[in-house]
Design a protein around this motif. Sequence first.
Motif, PDB file in Angstrom:
ATOM      1  N   TYR A 202      68.210  24.376  85.038  1.00  0.00           N
ATOM      2  CA  TYR A 202      68.876  23.297  85.755  1.00  0.00           C
ATOM      3  C   TYR A 202      69.879  23.869  86.736  1.00  0.00           C
ATOM      4  O   TYR A 202      70.452  24.926  86.507  1.00  0.00           O
ATOM      5  CB  TYR A 202      69.677  22.414  84.786  1.00  0.00           C
TER       6      TYR A 202
ATOM      7  N   LYS B  53      65.837  20.377  88.454  1.00  0.00           N
ATOM      8  CA  LYS B  53      65.386  20.320  87.059  1.00  0.00           C
ATOM      9  C   LYS B  53      64.010  20.967  87.013  1.00  0.00           C
ATOM     10  O   LYS B  53      63.050  20.452  87.570  1.00  0.00           O
ATOM     11  CB  LYS B  53      65.318  18.856  86.616  1.00  0.00           C
TER      12      LYS B  53
ATOM     13  N   VAL C 275      72.448  16.270  88.346  1.00  0.00           N
ATOM     14  CA  VAL C 275      71.374  17.265  88.281  1.00  0.00           C
ATOM     15  C   VAL C 275      70.787  17.414  89.679  1.00  0.00           C
ATOM     16  O   VAL C 275      70.274  16.456  90.252  1.00  0.00           O
ATOM     17  CB  VAL C 275      70.283  16.846  87.278  1.00  0.00           C
TER      18      VAL C 275
END
Length: 82
Positions: A50, A61, A58
């Motif tokens: 990540y 990912k 985020v």
Amino acid sequence: MPRLSPLRALRLAAAHRLLKACPEIGAPLLLDSMSNEAERAYAAHPERLYVIGPDRQVLFKGGKGPFGYQPEELERWLTANL
């Protein structure tokens, strides 16, 4: 400052060695707590790569490990975005 447990001290020392050996990382290295707060917050199981932004969003990912675990994909993202 609270005293570090031996295990936490080892984890911090390993992170420090990584940053010293690879200064080109150029970004903070964050460690999860022993109670796995980051794993719970970001569902990091199975193993994934990540990139977390300063606002805790985020940004990248990676695929689920072990077959979707591709560090080269992260390297391409970092090159294109940083």
